[in-house]
Write an enzyme that holds these catalytic residues in place. Structure first.
Site, PDB file in Angstrom:
ATOM      1  N   PRO A 189     -27.332  27.928  -2.947  1.00 55.88           N
ATOM      2  CA  PRO A 189     -28.297  27.715  -4.032  1.00 55.88           C
ATOM      3  C   PRO A 189     -28.482  29.012  -4.845  1.00 55.88           C
ATOM      4  CG  PRO A 189     -29.166  26.875  -1.961  1.00 55.88           C
ATOM      5  CD  PRO A 189     -27.900  27.621  -1.630  1.00 55.88           C
ATOM      6  N   VAL A 190     -28.557  28.840  -6.176  1.00 57.78           N
ATOM      7  CA  VAL A 190     -28.640  30.015  -7.071  1.00 57.78           C
ATOM      8  C   VAL A 190     -30.079  30.551  -7.115  1.00 57.78           C
ATOM      9  CG1 VAL A 190     -28.381  30.715  -9.501  1.00 57.78           C
ATOM     10  CG2 VAL A 190     -26.706  29.187  -8.469  1.00 57.78           C
ATOM     11  N   GLY A 191     -30.201  31.870  -7.195  1.00 55.45           N
ATOM     12  CA  GLY A 191     -31.506  32.513  -7.442  1.00 55.45           C
ATOM     13  C   GLY A 191     -32.548  32.199  -6.384  1.00 55.45           C
ATOM     14  N   LEU A 193     -30.514  33.921  -1.294  1.00 54.51           N
ATOM     15  CA  LEU A 193     -29.389  33.755  -0.363  1.00 54.51           C
ATOM     16  C   LEU A 193     -28.146  34.522  -0.820  1.00 54.51           C
ATOM     17  CD1 LEU A 193     -29.723  29.956   0.537  1.00 54.51           C
ATOM     18  CD2 LEU A 193     -30.622  31.915   1.781  1.00 54.51           C
ATOM     19  N   GLY A 194     -28.305  35.395  -1.790  1.00 55.09           N
ATOM     20  CA  GLY A 194     -27.193  36.268  -2.183  1.00 55.09           C
ATOM     21  C   GLY A 194     -26.112  35.577  -3.006  1.00 55.09           C
ATOM     22  N   SER A 195     -26.505  34.589  -3.823  1.00 56.15           N
ATOM     23  CA  SER A 195     -25.484  33.863  -4.608  1.00 56.15           C
ATOM     24  C   SER A 195     -24.795  34.779  -5.621  1.00 56.15           C
ATOM     25  CB  SER A 195     -26.106  32.668  -5.333  1.00 56.15           C
ATOM     26  OG  SER A 195     -27.084  33.104  -6.245  1.00 56.15           O
ATOM     27  N   ALA A 237     -24.290  38.072  -5.387  1.00 50.23           N
ATOM     28  CA  ALA A 237     -23.358  38.972  -4.688  1.00 50.23           C
ATOM     29  C   ALA A 237     -22.111  38.208  -4.275  1.00 50.23           C
ATOM     30  CB  ALA A 237     -24.028  39.582  -3.450  1.00 50.23           C
ATOM     31  N   ALA A 238     -22.280  36.960  -3.811  1.00 52.90           N
ATOM     32  CA  ALA A 238     -21.120  36.183  -3.346  1.00 52.90           C
ATOM     33  C   ALA A 238     -20.145  35.923  -4.497  1.00 52.90           C
ATOM     34  CB  ALA A 238     -21.579  34.877  -2.708  1.00 52.90           C
ATOM     35  N   ASP A 252     -26.584  43.239  -0.250  1.00 50.05           N
ATOM     36  CA  ASP A 252     -25.993  41.916  -0.508  1.00 50.05           C
ATOM     37  C   ASP A 252     -24.477  41.986  -0.633  1.00 50.05           C
ATOM     38  OD1 ASP A 252     -28.605  41.140  -0.636  1.00 50.05           O
ATOM     39  OD2 ASP A 252     -28.322  39.843  -2.371  1.00 50.05           O
TER      40      ASP A 252
HETATM   41  O1  PMV Z   1     -33.955  37.771  -3.139  1.00 49.75           O
HETATM   42  P1  PMV Z   1     -32.738  38.607  -2.962  1.00 49.75           P
HETATM   43  O2  PMV Z   1     -31.656  37.936  -2.198  1.00 49.75           O
HETATM   44  O3  PMV Z   1     -32.263  39.186  -4.267  1.00 49.75           O
HETATM   45  O4  PMV Z   1     -33.168  39.835  -2.016  1.00 49.75           O
HETATM   46  C1  PMV Z   1     -34.000  40.862  -2.492  1.00 49.75           C
HETATM   47  C2  PMV Z   1     -34.216  41.855  -1.387  1.00 49.75           C
HETATM   48  C3  PMV Z   1     -35.076  43.043  -1.798  1.00 49.75           C
HETATM   49  O5  PMV Z   1     -35.168  43.882  -0.655  1.00 49.75           O
HETATM   50  C4  PMV Z   1     -36.483  42.589  -2.163  1.00 49.75           C
HETATM   51  C5  PMV Z   1     -34.471  43.817  -2.970  1.00 49.75           C
HETATM   52  C6  PMV Z   1     -33.159  44.516  -2.648  1.00 49.75           C
HETATM   53  O6  PMV Z   1     -32.439  44.847  -3.614  1.00 49.75           O
HETATM   54  O7  PMV Z   1     -32.863  44.793  -1.484  1.00 49.75           O
END
Ligand code: PMV
Length: 307
Positions: A87-89, A92-94, A96-97, A138
């Site tokens: 799932p985007v945004g 879950l690191g979409s 970065a993936a 990520d």
């Molecule tokens: O929500 P995500 O998957 O972008 O994770 C953010 C994690 C943080 O620690 C809040 C920010 C970061 O860049 O590590």
């Protein structure tokens, strides 16, 4: 033509504190993005967001990867297709993936000989360019796979119990929430710094339990981490409803993953409670994704010459 994939991730412990240089433990999960890259005379990008050429608004990550790869190797055009079950945004690191899978695909297609560390670093550079701010976490986890302790990038044993993700389907902006935490810290430094320090201790204690596969204790530490995220103000009702419902359904522990403000939570559970946890998520308005942690990071799935 090359098909390359890369995984999403969950934060077992330490999101937000990692922004202030503290440790975190992050796990690659069995939800992936697949990028198909084919040599072409022009450039096209096809994803669930639409079909574009190089487009830094609609496809910022892929377009920035193409721009960066052109600094390493010369090519006329490229056709890129994205398929994903992340799932985007939603924490879950979409992004970065898709970034890592695109770098991996172009690296293989144009034989650039980038190592895994090169891919992770370039992925981080791309995320920095697009988001202005991002930790290495990520892209590092998506590239290398596995359960990783940041900041020393130490690989820990895979988690072998059930992992169930609950998606609130509420979109949130990591940038805004990271900024909210920094404002709170400016207002109450003597409190917020201590909370960040405690979050930063959880990975050290958690690491020992991971090595012993003591998932009950890891669950307890996740619950503590969720409470501390609550005091940083990043949890929302939708997330906490799923967290409490899954704990009542028998999870070892449940917490928000990622920035918060919406997005996802997850539970660790014994395999025989997976269905109950999943039902509790759905009954409380979330989407449930049953998954596992995985050691498989960026991976060239197939390569056909002459394309
Ligand atoms: O929500 P995500 O998957 O972008 O994770 C953010 C994690 C943080 O620690 C809040 C920010 C970061 O860049 O590590």
């Amino acid at each position: 033509m090359v098909i390359c994939s890369a995984p999403g991730k969950i934060y077992l412990f330490g999101e937000h504190a990692v922004v202030y240089g503290k440790d975190a433990i992050c796990c690659a999960i069995d939800l992936r993005t697949w990028v198909t890259a084919t040599k072409s005379s022009g450039t096209t990008i096809l994803s669930s967001l639409g079909v574009t050429g190089l487009d830094f608004d609609i496809h910022p990550y892929i377009s920035t990867v193409v721009e960066e790869m052109r600094k390493l190797v010369s090519f006329t055009g490229i056709a890129i297709k994205v398929d994903s079950n992340i799932p985007v945004g939603s924490g879950l690191g979409s992004s970065a993936a898709v970034t890592v899978a695109t770098i991996g695909a172009l690296n293989s297609l144009f034989e650039c000989n980038l190592t895994h560390n090169d891919i992770a670093k370039l992925g981080h550079k791309v995320e920095m360019k697009v988001q202005n701010n991002a930790s290495l976490t990520d892209t590092y986890v998506s590239t290398h796979g596995g359960v990783i302790k940041m900041s020393n990038c130490k690989k820990l044993p895979l988690i072998e119990c059930g992992v169930v993700i609950g998606n609130t389907n509420k979109l949130s902006s990591t940038k805004e929430i990271v900024n909210d935490v920094s404002m709170l810290r400016l207002e109450y430094p003597q409190l917020i710094d201590q909370i960040i320090n405690i979050i930063g201790e959880l990975p050290n204690i958690g690491e020992k339990h991971l090595e012993k596969k003591n998932y009950g204790a890891i669950g307890e530490l996740m619950n503590i981490n969720h409470g501390l995220l609550d005091s940083l103000g990043v949890n929302v009702k939708e997330l906490s409803n799923l967290v409490y419902a899954t704990r009542s359904a028998g999870a070892y522990g449940s917490k928000t993953t990622g920035a918060g403000g919406g997005g996802c939570m997850f539970s660790l559970t014994s395999k025989d409670h997976v269905d109950n946890i999943s039902k509790a998520i759905i009954a409380n308005g979330g989407d449930s994704l049953i998954t596992n942690t995985t050691n498989c990071g960026v991976n060239v799935e197939s390569k056909y010459e002459n394309c």
